[in-house]
Design a protein around this motif. Structure first.
Motif, short mmCIF file in Angstrom:
data_model
loop_
_atom_site.label_atom_id
_atom_site.label_comp_id
_atom_site.label_asym_id
_atom_site.label_seq_id
_atom_site.Cartn_x
_atom_site.Cartn_y
_atom_site.Cartn_z
N MET A 84 -4.47 -3.56 -2.14
CA MET A 84 -3.12 -3.39 -1.62
C MET A 84 -2.83 -4.53 -0.64
SD MET A 84 -1.48 -0.23 0.57
CE MET A 84 -1.28 0.89 -0.76
N LYS A 85 -1.69 -5.14 -0.83
CA LYS A 85 -1.28 -6.25 0.03
C LYS A 85 -0.95 -5.74 1.43
CE LYS A 85 0.71 -8.97 -3.71
NZ LYS A 85 1.92 -9.61 -4.22
N ARG A 86 -1.07 -6.66 2.38
CA ARG A 86 -0.77 -6.29 3.77
C ARG A 86 0.67 -5.81 3.93
NH1 ARG A 86 -2.98 -10.58 8.03
NH2 ARG A 86 -2.77 -8.81 9.42
N SER A 87 1.58 -6.45 3.23
CA SER A 87 2.99 -6.04 3.32
C SER A 87 3.16 -4.61 2.84
CB SER A 87 3.89 -6.98 2.53
OG SER A 87 3.60 -6.92 1.14
N GLU A 88 2.44 -4.23 1.81
CA GLU A 88 2.53 -2.86 1.29
C GLU A 88 1.94 -1.86 2.28
OE1 GLU A 88 0.46 -3.27 -2.42
OE2 GLU A 88 2.17 -4.20 -3.41
N ARG A 89 0.83 -2.24 2.93
CA ARG A 89 0.24 -1.35 3.94
C ARG A 89 1.22 -1.13 5.09
NH1 ARG A 89 -5.38 -4.10 3.46
NH2 ARG A 89 -4.24 -5.66 4.60
#
Length: 125
Positions: free
Chosen positions: A1-6
């Motif tokens: 999971m990408k940081r932006s999604e987190r």
């Protein structure tokens, strides 16, 4: 999971908390309006009964009638003092809940901004 999604997930969770804080604030504001209306009504009754008492005094009604009006007015004054305190406490509560909601809103904005920044970085890489 990408940081932006987190960070977007954090934002969603915080947004739910913000909504809960908003519901609590709206409920408290409604209670404040109800309590303030009741206080206005009590003050209105007091004014009416004070006028009636003055009329009784002007017409030299019996001491028993005048005493009854004075006792009732005294009771209204007590109710007004109590209701004034309730309104004051509710105003404090509304202020505290408004501050909590604002803090939650700021938190959501920070997570949204962080997610947007990370998405921008991810898109440019």
């Amino acid at each position: 999971m990408k940081r932006s999604e987190r960070f977007r997930k954090f934002s969603e969770i915080s947004s739910g908390l913000e909504n809960n804080a908003g519901v609590k604030l709206a409920t408290a504001q409604s209670q404040l309006e109800t309590q303030a209306k009741q206080l206005r009504e009590l003050k209105s009754y007091l004014g009416e009964y004070q006028l009636q008492l003055q009329e009784k005094l002007d017409n030299s009604d019996s001491a028993l009638v005048i005493n009854g009006y004075q006792q009732f007015i005294s009771s209204l004054n007590g109710a007004i003092a109590l209701q004034t305190e309730i309104v004051r406490k509710t105003e404090v509560q509304v202020g505290e809940l408004r501050q909590a909601w604002i803090e939650k809103r700021i938190e959501v904005s920070k997570y949204d901004q962080a997610a947007d920044n990370f998405r921008f970085q991810e898109d440019t890489q």
